[in-house]
Design an enzyme around this catalytic site. Structure first.
Site, PDB file in Angstrom:
ATOM      1  N   GLU A 120       0.830  -1.222   0.000  1.00 53.53           N
ATOM      2  CA  GLU A 120       0.000   0.000   0.000  1.00 53.53           C
ATOM      3  C   GLU A 120       0.857   1.261   0.000  1.00 53.53           C
ATOM      4  OE1 GLU A 120      -3.010   0.330  -0.633  1.00 53.53           O
ATOM      5  OE2 GLU A 120      -3.334  -1.827  -0.574  1.00 53.53           O
TER       6      GLU A 120
HETATM    7  C1  LIG Z   1       2.935  -9.660   0.105  1.00 54.51           C
HETATM    8  C2  LIG Z   1       2.720  -8.527  -0.846  1.00 54.51           C
HETATM    9  C3  LIG Z   1       1.438  -8.181  -1.237  1.00 54.51           C
HETATM   10  C4  LIG Z   1       1.244  -7.151  -2.159  1.00 54.51           C
HETATM   11  N1  LIG Z   1      -0.034  -6.880  -2.611  1.00 54.51           N
HETATM   12  C5  LIG Z   1      -0.178  -6.034  -3.679  1.00 54.51           C
HETATM   13  C6  LIG Z   1      -1.450  -5.905  -4.349  1.00 54.51           C
HETATM   14  O1  LIG Z   1      -2.459  -6.499  -3.943  1.00 54.51           O
HETATM   15  N2  LIG Z   1      -1.521  -5.103  -5.445  1.00 54.51           N
HETATM   16  C7  LIG Z   1      -0.439  -4.433  -5.943  1.00 54.51           C
HETATM   17  O2  LIG Z   1      -0.575  -3.740  -6.932  1.00 54.51           O
HETATM   18  N3  LIG Z   1       0.765  -4.519  -5.304  1.00 54.51           N
HETATM   19  C8  LIG Z   1       0.929  -5.310  -4.215  1.00 54.51           C
HETATM   20  N4  LIG Z   1       2.147  -5.433  -3.604  1.00 54.51           N
HETATM   21  C9  LIG Z   1       3.267  -4.644  -4.094  1.00 54.51           C
HETATM   22  C10 LIG Z   1       3.682  -3.540  -3.134  1.00 54.51           C
HETATM   23  O3  LIG Z   1       2.703  -2.555  -3.071  1.00 54.51           O
HETATM   24  C11 LIG Z   1       5.062  -3.044  -3.590  1.00 54.51           C
HETATM   25  O4  LIG Z   1       5.996  -4.052  -3.265  1.00 54.51           O
HETATM   26  C12 LIG Z   1       5.444  -1.721  -2.953  1.00 54.51           C
HETATM   27  O5  LIG Z   1       4.613  -0.698  -3.422  1.00 54.51           O
HETATM   28  C13 LIG Z   1       6.890  -1.341  -3.220  1.00 54.51           C
HETATM   29  O6  LIG Z   1       7.265  -1.519  -4.556  1.00 54.51           O
HETATM   30  P1  LIG Z   1       8.599  -2.334  -4.890  1.00 54.51           P
HETATM   31  O7  LIG Z   1       8.522  -3.612  -4.159  1.00 54.51           O
HETATM   32  O8  LIG Z   1       8.774  -2.375  -6.354  1.00 54.51           O
HETATM   33  O9  LIG Z   1       9.768  -1.483  -4.231  1.00 54.51           O
HETATM   34  P2  LIG Z   1      10.527  -0.234  -4.886  1.00 54.51           P
HETATM   35  O10 LIG Z   1       9.551   0.729  -5.448  1.00 54.51           O
HETATM   36  O11 LIG Z   1      11.612  -0.729  -5.773  1.00 54.51           O
HETATM   37  O12 LIG Z   1      11.171   0.448  -3.588  1.00 54.51           O
HETATM   38  C14 LIG Z   1      12.317  -0.095  -2.916  1.00 54.51           C
HETATM   39  C15 LIG Z   1      12.724   0.853  -1.784  1.00 54.51           C
HETATM   40  O13 LIG Z   1      13.069   2.146  -2.313  1.00 54.51           O
HETATM   41  C16 LIG Z   1      12.256   3.158  -1.760  1.00 54.51           C
HETATM   42  N5  LIG Z   1      11.904   4.118  -2.811  1.00 54.51           N
HETATM   43  C17 LIG Z   1      11.419   3.858  -4.040  1.00 54.51           C
HETATM   44  N6  LIG Z   1      11.183   5.002  -4.706  1.00 54.51           N
HETATM   45  C18 LIG Z   1      11.500   6.009  -3.881  1.00 54.51           C
HETATM   46  C19 LIG Z   1      11.434   7.433  -3.964  1.00 54.51           C
HETATM   47  N7  LIG Z   1      10.991   8.057  -5.062  1.00 54.51           N
HETATM   48  N8  LIG Z   1      11.811   8.158  -2.885  1.00 54.51           N
HETATM   49  C20 LIG Z   1      12.241   7.554  -1.777  1.00 54.51           C
HETATM   50  N9  LIG Z   1      12.317   6.209  -1.627  1.00 54.51           N
HETATM   51  C21 LIG Z   1      11.954   5.448  -2.663  1.00 54.51           C
HETATM   52  C22 LIG Z   1      11.026   2.453  -1.201  1.00 54.51           C
HETATM   53  O14 LIG Z   1      10.465   3.148  -0.105  1.00 54.51           O
HETATM   54  C23 LIG Z   1      11.593   1.096  -0.774  1.00 54.51           C
HETATM   55  O15 LIG Z   1      12.132   1.183   0.509  1.00 54.51           O
HETATM   56  C24 LIG Z   1       2.356  -6.428  -2.646  1.00 54.51           C
HETATM   57  C25 LIG Z   1       3.647  -6.757  -2.217  1.00 54.51           C
HETATM   58  C26 LIG Z   1       3.844  -7.796  -1.350  1.00 54.51           C
HETATM   59  C27 LIG Z   1       5.254  -8.162  -0.970  1.00 54.51           C
END
Ligand SMILES: Cc1cc2nc3c(=O)[nH]c(=O)nc-3n(C[C@H](O)[C@H](O)[C@H](O)COP(=O)(O)OP(=O)(O)OC[C@H]3O[C@@H](n4cnc5c(N)ncnc54)[C@H](O)[C@@H]3O)c2cc1C
Length: 588
Positions: free
Chosen positions: A436
């Site tokens: 989220e």
């Molecule tokens: C168990 C699980 C359930 C999920 N359920 C859903 C779902 O139902 N629907 C759905 O669409 N998604 C879902 N997700 C996805 C989840 O919302 C994403 O994993 C999350 O939004 C982060 O994206 P990412 O994993 O690509 O991390 P990234 O975006 O690659 O981020 C990695 C790190 O970098 C930081 N970061 C990234 N960009 C910036 C920035 N601009 N400024 C500062 N810091 C930054 C982040 O805070 C994080 O700490 C789920 C994930 C999991 C693991």
């Protein structure tokens, strides 16, 4: 065997003794029928279902997990029956639109229900809570035909909902997403692409699933201005299976009973919701709702962890009490007598109960923004919701995680082994800090979009609200100076962001997490002051429940004495600005 009793007494305290919710509900036409008796009956029934049907499946669901075979997902044993009991009880539609079969209960009440189910079994609860969020999005932005087609089934739980945003290369940065939507002759679209990490993307609990999917039209602009929203049913109205299928499920640290799916869309038929290229704005309706809900996951986890740590600390005999009066005739005294164990328990209690009050306050603002008869009041509430939603999501889940770790520590080595359940709570709640919108991204939303770019206006309205609460006769004199200091720290930090971010664009990101922590801390502080004052007034009444009220007063005093002083340090950190983070990438 882990224990959990729904916090009925504390919920009644927050809703009716602190906020006088029944009076507030009466004043709004949409909620005028909801009185204290009805609300307490809802909480009691929800608590019973959480305790009796959800809780017993929490550990077994974790041990068994979901299984995936030939595109189908089987949820752990017992999940189907518990989900059916939840759906048949009308719980999915508790806050839903009455014209389509929902029960129209105020958000201030539904957040209380969410906390209990999340505490009892977060993996199982994710299925229906996402459906409720998806239904909210359809109710807010869908066409009339779409509402009539889908909402009754979603409220009944026979169709569940998902949100499909994330792709392998597009997580926090949704502007990068690539799923395509090609227009078809009949006005629908054909969606092609792969989404990952989709919660409840496939399962065996409901007959059908509607996926709410973000995708790009062929001529869409680059970035987030080119994203549209589509409703993609798993099974189409003619009974045909749509071209969307789960390709795999993830193997995870926690919430193992919740199916996290790779979803492949292969020309799947989808129906646009809202305007072309305006999908992200619509999706935010659902995301804001879900964010407060995911906050409740943190709060629920903190509560069940606390209850188990407290029960253990009452029973386990180790060491002697430092105060002679508290020593028993046994060779050792219960853990509870040790000040450091009390520190851990009081920290959990102060954050859990402060959070419960804050959740009710944010829920109330959501209700006022939607239902108030007074336009000015509705507008102010909408601004408060925008400002406070990232705080609620992040502060609840960060403190929930901390609380689970503290509870685990209270159990010593027994907290680390599977038998006592604490290690599962730590694993399960961890994801709430990530999905989220990660907590870091939430903090950026608060510090940058909602504060720096807003010139600190929303923050100012909130600070004025808190100042009004300090002047409330219920706010005890002795807690006012600390609260005033913390509020001044918040105002100065807000000014820092509003005045210096233009010249220093790295400033909001550099201090965002500290600013969010400060906002959370100040929020709990004013609520705790009012709760202490309310509890003291009730304690003077004949027949009052003295143990409960003394616990409330003690936790509030503890919060103000031991946790609130962190506000000064947070302000100091914020004042250092972006300089400490200005490190050359090569030097790291
Ligand atoms: C168990 C699980 C359930 C999920 N359920 C859903 C779902 O139902 N629907 C759905 O669409 N998604 C879902 N997700 C996805 C989840 O919302 C994403 O994993 C999350 O939004 C982060 O994206 P990412 O994993 O690509 O991390 P990234 O975006 O690659 O981020 C990695 C790190 O970098 C930081 N970061 C990234 N960009 C910036 C920035 N601009 N400024 C500062 N810091 C930054 C982040 O805070 C994080 O700490 C789920 C994930 C999991 C693991």
């Amino acid at each position: 065997m882990p224990v959990y009793t729904a916090p009925r007494r504390d919920l009644a305290f927050v809703l009716f003794e602190l906020f006088e919710a029944d009076r507030l509900w009466r004043a709004m036409e949409a909620t005028a029928e909801v009185d204290r008796d009805l609300a307490e009956a809802v909480i009691d029934a929800g608590g019973k279902l959480a305790e009796s049907a959800f809780l017993p499946l929490n550990a077994s669901g974790d041990a068994e997990g979901c299984t995936f075979e030939d595109g189908s997902v089987t949820t752990p044993a017992g999940f189907r029956d518990a989900y059916a009991a939840y759906a048949e009880g009308g719980w999915v539609g508790l806050g839903g639109e009455p014209e389509y079969g929902g029960q129209g209960m105020p958000k201030m009440l539904t957040v209380a229900v969410e906390e209990m189910f999340f505490a009892a079994n977060p993996s199982l609860y994710l299925y229906p809570v996402l459906s409720a969020g998806a239904a909210l999005l359809i109710a807010s932005h869908g066409s009339e035909a779409m509402k009539q087609r889908w909402l009754p089934e979603m409220y009944a739980g026979t169709t569940s909902g998902t949100m499909c945003l994330t792709e392998a290369h597009a997580g926090s940065d949704l502007g990068l997403l690539r799923t395509r939507a090609e227009p078809l002759k009949d006005g629908s679209h054909a969606l092609t692409g792969t989404k990952i990490f989709i919660t409840g993307g496939e399962h065996d609990l409901a007959e059908n699933i509607v996926h709410l999917v973000l995708a790009r039209l062929p001529d869409a602009p680059q970035g987030s201005a080119g994203i549209s929203l589509f409703l993609v049913p798993k099974i189409l109205d003619d009974g045909e299976r749509n071209a969307v299928a789960a390709g795999a499920i993830e193997h995870k640290m926690g919430i193992r009973g919740s199916a996290t799916c790779v979803l492949n869309f292969d020309g799947a038929r989808g129906f646009m919701i809202g305007e072309p290229n305006r999908g992200l704005a619509c999706m935010f309706t659902m995301m804001n709702y879900e964010r407060l809900s995911i906050g409740m996951q943190g709060l629920g986890a903190g509560e069940i962890a606390y209850q188990n740590a407290l029960a253990y600390a009452r029973e386990r005999l180790q060491g002697r009490a430092p105060v002679a009066d508290e020593r028993s005739g046994d060779a050792a005294d219960p853990l509870l007598v040790h000040p450091d164990v009390r520190r851990m328990l009081l920290t959990q209690k102060a954050y859990n109960e402060g959070g419960r009050a804050f959740a009710a306050f944010v829920g109330l603002q959501l209700d006022l923004s939607k239902h108030s008869n007074d336009d000015e009041e509705a507008r102010k509430a909408a601004n408060l919701v925008a400002f406070l939603t990232p705080v609620a999501k992040t502060y609840f889940t960060d403190r929930g995680f901390d609380g689970c770790v503290l509870a685990q520590q209270v159990l010593g080595g027994h907290g680390y082994v599977v038998e006592w359940g604490l290690e599962q709570y730590v694993r399960d709640v961890r994801i709430a800090q990530v999905y989220e919108g990660t907590n870091g991204i939430q903090a950026m939303d608060l510090a940058d979009r909602k504060t720096a770019r807003d010139g600190g206006r929303m923050a100012g309205v909130y600070a004025d609200h808190i100042a009004g609460c300090i002047a409330d006769p219920r706010c005890p004199e002795r807690l006012r100076p600390g609260l005033e200091n913390a509020l001044e720290s918040f105002r100065r930090a807000t000014r820092e962001l509003a005045e210096n971010s233009k010249a220093d664009p790295a400033l909001p990101g550099s201090v965002a997490v500290d600013y969010l922590e400060l906002t959370g801390l100040v929020s709990y502080a004013w609520l705790w002051a009012l709760m202490v004052g309310t509890a003291e007034a009730l304690r003077d009444q004949e027949g009052s429940d003295v143990d409960f009220l003394d616990g409330k007063i003690a936790a509030g005093e503890y919060f103000h004495a031991r946790l609130l002083p962190l506000a000064t340090i947070l302000e100091q950190r914020i004042a250092t600005g972006s300089t400490p983070l200005a490190v050359r990438a090569e030097a790291l």
